[in-house]
Design a protein around this motif. Structure first.
Motif, short mmCIF file in Angstrom:
data_model
loop_
_atom_site.label_atom_id
_atom_site.label_comp_id
_atom_site.label_asym_id
_atom_site.label_seq_id
_atom_site.Cartn_x
_atom_site.Cartn_y
_atom_site.Cartn_z
N VAL A 333 -24.70 -21.31 -17.63
CA VAL A 333 -25.70 -20.50 -18.33
C VAL A 333 -25.02 -19.72 -19.45
O VAL A 333 -23.95 -19.13 -19.25
CB VAL A 333 -26.38 -19.51 -17.35
N THR A 334 -25.62 -19.76 -20.63
CA THR A 334 -25.13 -18.97 -21.76
C THR A 334 -26.06 -17.78 -21.96
O THR A 334 -27.29 -17.95 -22.04
CB THR A 334 -25.09 -19.82 -23.04
N MET A 335 -25.47 -16.61 -22.03
CA MET A 335 -26.30 -15.41 -22.22
C MET A 335 -25.76 -14.58 -23.39
O MET A 335 -24.55 -14.60 -23.67
CB MET A 335 -26.31 -14.55 -20.94
N PRO A 336 -26.63 -13.86 -24.09
CA PRO A 336 -26.16 -12.99 -25.17
C PRO A 336 -25.32 -11.85 -24.61
O PRO A 336 -25.66 -11.29 -23.56
CB PRO A 336 -27.46 -12.48 -25.80
N GLU A 337 -24.23 -11.54 -25.26
CA GLU A 337 -23.35 -10.47 -24.81
C GLU A 337 -23.90 -9.15 -25.34
O GLU A 337 -23.45 -8.60 -26.35
CB GLU A 337 -21.92 -10.73 -25.30
N GLN A 338 -24.94 -8.67 -24.66
CA GLN A 338 -25.59 -7.42 -25.08
C GLN A 338 -26.03 -6.66 -23.83
O GLN A 338 -26.18 -7.23 -22.75
CB GLN A 338 -26.79 -7.71 -25.98
N ARG A 339 -26.23 -5.37 -24.02
CA ARG A 339 -26.57 -4.52 -22.89
C ARG A 339 -27.82 -5.03 -22.15
O ARG A 339 -28.83 -5.35 -22.76
CB ARG A 339 -26.83 -3.09 -23.40
N GLY A 340 -27.71 -5.14 -20.85
CA GLY A 340 -28.85 -5.53 -20.02
C GLY A 340 -28.97 -7.02 -19.74
O GLY A 340 -29.74 -7.42 -18.87
N SER A 341 -28.22 -7.86 -20.47
CA SER A 341 -28.34 -9.31 -20.27
C SER A 341 -27.93 -9.73 -18.86
O SER A 341 -28.60 -10.54 -18.20
CB SER A 341 -27.49 -10.07 -21.29
N PHE A 342 -26.81 -9.19 -18.42
CA PHE A 342 -26.31 -9.58 -17.11
C PHE A 342 -27.31 -9.18 -16.02
O PHE A 342 -27.63 -9.98 -15.13
CB PHE A 342 -24.96 -8.89 -16.86
N ARG A 343 -27.83 -7.98 -16.13
CA ARG A 343 -28.80 -7.53 -15.13
C ARG A 343 -30.06 -8.37 -15.18
O ARG A 343 -30.62 -8.73 -14.14
CB ARG A 343 -29.14 -6.05 -15.39
N ARG A 344 -30.52 -8.70 -16.38
CA ARG A 344 -31.75 -9.49 -16.51
C ARG A 344 -31.57 -10.87 -15.89
O ARG A 344 -32.47 -11.40 -15.24
CB ARG A 344 -32.13 -9.61 -18.00
N PHE A 345 -30.37 -11.45 -16.08
CA PHE A 345 -30.12 -12.75 -15.47
C PHE A 345 -30.13 -12.65 -13.95
O PHE A 345 -30.71 -13.50 -13.25
CB PHE A 345 -28.77 -13.31 -15.95
N CYS A 346 -29.52 -11.62 -13.41
CA CYS A 346 -29.49 -11.44 -11.95
C CYS A 346 -30.89 -11.27 -11.39
O CYS A 346 -31.19 -11.73 -10.28
CB CYS A 346 -28.62 -10.25 -11.58
N GLU A 347 -31.76 -10.63 -12.17
CA GLU A 347 -33.15 -10.48 -11.72
C GLU A 347 -33.84 -11.83 -11.65
O GLU A 347 -34.66 -12.09 -10.76
CB GLU A 347 -33.91 -9.55 -12.67
N LEU A 348 -33.49 -12.75 -12.58
CA LEU A 348 -34.07 -14.09 -12.55
C LEU A 348 -33.58 -14.88 -11.33
O LEU A 348 -34.32 -15.67 -10.76
CB LEU A 348 -33.70 -14.86 -13.83
N VAL A 349 -32.32 -14.65 -10.95
CA VAL A 349 -31.80 -15.31 -9.74
C VAL A 349 -32.58 -14.86 -8.53
O VAL A 349 -32.87 -15.65 -7.62
CB VAL A 349 -30.29 -15.00 -9.57
N GLY A 350 -32.96 -13.60 -8.53
CA GLY A 350 -33.82 -13.07 -7.48
C GLY A 350 -33.16 -13.02 -6.11
O GLY A 350 -31.99 -12.64 -5.98
N GLU A 351 -33.89 -13.47 -5.09
CA GLU A 351 -33.43 -13.36 -3.71
C GLU A 351 -32.55 -14.54 -3.28
O GLU A 351 -32.13 -14.62 -2.13
CB GLU A 351 -34.64 -13.27 -2.76
N ARG A 352 -32.33 -15.49 -4.17
CA ARG A 352 -31.53 -16.66 -3.79
C ARG A 352 -30.09 -16.25 -3.45
O ARG A 352 -29.52 -15.37 -4.09
CB ARG A 352 -31.49 -17.69 -4.93
N SER A 353 -29.51 -16.94 -2.48
CA SER A 353 -28.12 -16.69 -2.14
C SER A 353 -27.22 -17.33 -3.20
O SER A 353 -27.41 -18.49 -3.56
CB SER A 353 -27.78 -17.29 -0.77
N VAL A 354 -26.27 -16.55 -3.69
CA VAL A 354 -25.33 -17.03 -4.70
C VAL A 354 -24.09 -17.56 -3.99
O VAL A 354 -23.46 -16.85 -3.21
CB VAL A 354 -24.95 -15.90 -5.68
N THR A 355 -23.73 -18.82 -4.25
CA THR A 355 -22.55 -19.41 -3.63
C THR A 355 -21.32 -19.29 -4.51
O THR A 355 -20.20 -19.38 -4.02
CB THR A 355 -22.80 -20.91 -3.32
N GLU A 356 -21.53 -19.11 -5.81
CA GLU A 356 -20.40 -19.01 -6.73
C GLU A 356 -20.88 -18.34 -8.01
O GLU A 356 -22.00 -18.56 -8.47
CB GLU A 356 -19.87 -20.41 -7.04
#
Length: 503
Positions: A333-356
């Motif tokens: 996944v490519t995301m813009p390096e700007q404030r809030g991007s990382f958090r917004r992506f994590c919200e899209l992942v939601g409740e799924r278990s992250v393996t890596e």
């Protein structure tokens, strides 16, 4: 010949050494695929494989003089143990030629059983050629691993037991196929008594000699065979086993490494036993066949034909089982390096278990690249997840079926080097034997610089290598010739989009 096989199987002498293996339900797997899966537990035999049935039946039916001279066999491991055990019971010498790639657990087992081990060649076929030379030189009696009526009849007792243990309806019996001895014997027996039962042969993508032969109407010899499922790694099937397969086998299923690893895990969860890759092929095929044909409420029998597994190979199996069961999906996944991007992506992942989760800022500082693994519950989910990420503004590559990404990239995320000009990236499978890497380095032009190197071996019979090499533009043809002449399986990953993002 057909009636002859019934008689041969019914009068087989296998029970001097073999047990009538149990036919056990796999309740967890059965519930998950909505069909009754029964496991024919040949992994519970004294040598943890069905192979001693055919070996002993052949040797017990030999003329006493032929047996007294001693026997010789070629085998990747399981037939070798069957011959060695049979020889110890019958009081004769046994010489076993095994390929140098045979799992150590099988080599050690043959020696413990009293067999004289000779290591020769890198595949069954090469070991077989060496054994035939020794047969003439030392006047030994050859015990073929599959292409012999007595061997086929011994293996056919597996089919006899299945029909006796489960006289009710059976939709299909799934049988792993190497040279064809097991499926030949099982099919010859079952099809004459219960022609309604489908006999399904199972092969791997890289060792499918029987399937190709049946389709071509003649025996087809493979140039190379895969080594993960070493018990079925046969380049050329037998003449008699080919005849029986053409006559009696209804269909074939081809399974890949990930599906086999998932099947090993399935059987472990139901039985707490660990099958070898070849031993789990039938289980993988039963799952695949049931899904493809939308079967529900049927009885499927999978012959769990062996459990001679190297312990260190479990690392590889564990790593790939989740992908094979489609329980893990991996993405770039490519995301813009700007404030809030990382958090917004994590919200899209939601409740799924992250393996890596691997994150790396790009050289330009405006973007970041993320390698993420997520648990999923259905084969259709990875595509839907990737589309969901893209819809919300994140460029996404679905890498779930990308071999380079699954084997190497997930352990290497770190970014490109500005110094690596003219870099080409190649993925290799090196045979796991001393000197394989040095052969590569000695053959390589000393003016080419290695700019990236990653080796990974998790118990397979080959090492997974990815190499970045700086090759001047005018020497690309010379490099391609070098790679071809080297003879190792290889893939050019230079244009792999995941490489461009992360390495």
């Amino acid at each position: 010949m057909s009636t002859d096989y019934l008689k041969r199987i019914l009068t087989s002498k296998v029970y001097d050494v073999a047990i009538e293996s149990p036919l056990e339900p796999a309740p967890l797997l059965s519930r998950r695929i909505s069909n009754t899966v029964l496991l024919k537990r040949e992994d519970t035999q004294p040598v943890f494989s069905f192979k001693l049935r055919g070996a002993y039946n052949k040797m017990a039916n030999m003329a006493p003089g032929a047996r007294a001279r001693g026997v010789i066999a070629a085998s990747a491991g399981n037939h070798a143990q069957g011959v060695a055990l049979s020889a110890s019971r019958l009081g004769c010498r046994a010489v076993i030629v095994m390929p140098t790639t045979a799992p150590e657990v099988k080599v050690d087992a043959v020696r413990r059983l009293g067999g004289e081990v000779v290591l020769a060649g890198e595949s069954f076929s090469e070991a077989y050629e060496h054994a035939k030379k020794l047969e003439k030189k030392e006047k030994l009696t050859f015990v073929h691993p599959f292409d012999d009526p007595d061997v086929i009849a011994g293996q056919g007792t597996v089919g006899m037991e299945i029909l006796r243990q489960h006289p009710d309806e059976i939709e299909a019996i799934f049988v792993a196929v190497g040279g064809g001895g097991l499926i030949g014997g099982v099919a010859a027996y079952v099809k004459q008594l219960r022609p309604d039962i489908k006999i399904i042969g199972v092969q791997t993508e890289d060792s499918d000699a029987m399937l190709r032969s049946v389709r071509a109407g003649r025996r087809v010899q493979l140039t190379d065979v895969g080594l993960f499922a070493d018990g079925t790694a046969v380049k050329l099937v037998g003449e008699e086993t080919f005849r029986l397969a053409r006559q009696y086998v209804d269909d074939f299923v081809v399974v890949d490494t990930d599906a086999i690893c998932a099947a090993i895990k399935d059987v472990f969860q139901d039985t707490r036993s660990v099958l070898e890759p070849s031993g789990a092929m039938a289980v993988a095929a039963a799952k695949q066949y049931a899904a493809q044909h939308k079967l529900r409420g049927k009885t499927l029998v999978a012959i769990a034909c062996g459990a001679n597994m190297n312990f260190d190979r479990l690392r590889f199996v564990s790593d790939r089982a989740e992908v094979g069961e489609m329980r893990e999906a991996v993405f770039a996944v490519t995301m813009p390096e700007q404030r809030g991007s990382f958090r917004r992506f994590c919200e899209l992942v939601g409740e799924r278990s992250v393996t890596e989760f691997n994150y790396r800022m790009a050289d330009d500082g405006d973007r970041a690249h993320v390698f993420v693994g997520l648990q999923v519950s259905a084969p259709t989910e990875p595509g839907k997840i990737a589309a969901h990420f893209r819809k919300n503004g994140f460029d996404t590559l679905d890498l779930t079926h990308d071999e380079f990404a699954k084997t190497h990239l997930r352990h290497m995320v770190g970014g490109r080097s500005r110094q690596a000009a003219n870099e080409v990236l190649y993925r290799f499978e090196f045979p796991e034997r001393p000197g394989a890497l040095m052969r590569f380095l000695n053959a390589m032009n000393p003016d080419w610089n290695i700019s990236l190197f990653h080796y990974r071996n998790q118990g397979a019979d080959y090492g997974q290598i990815v190499i970045g090499i700086q090759v001047p533009a005018g020497e690309k043809k010379q490099f391609r010739n070098f790679v071809t002449e080297l003879g190792y399986p290889h893939w050019n990953e230079t244009d792999n989009p995941a490489y461009k993002l992360f390495l």
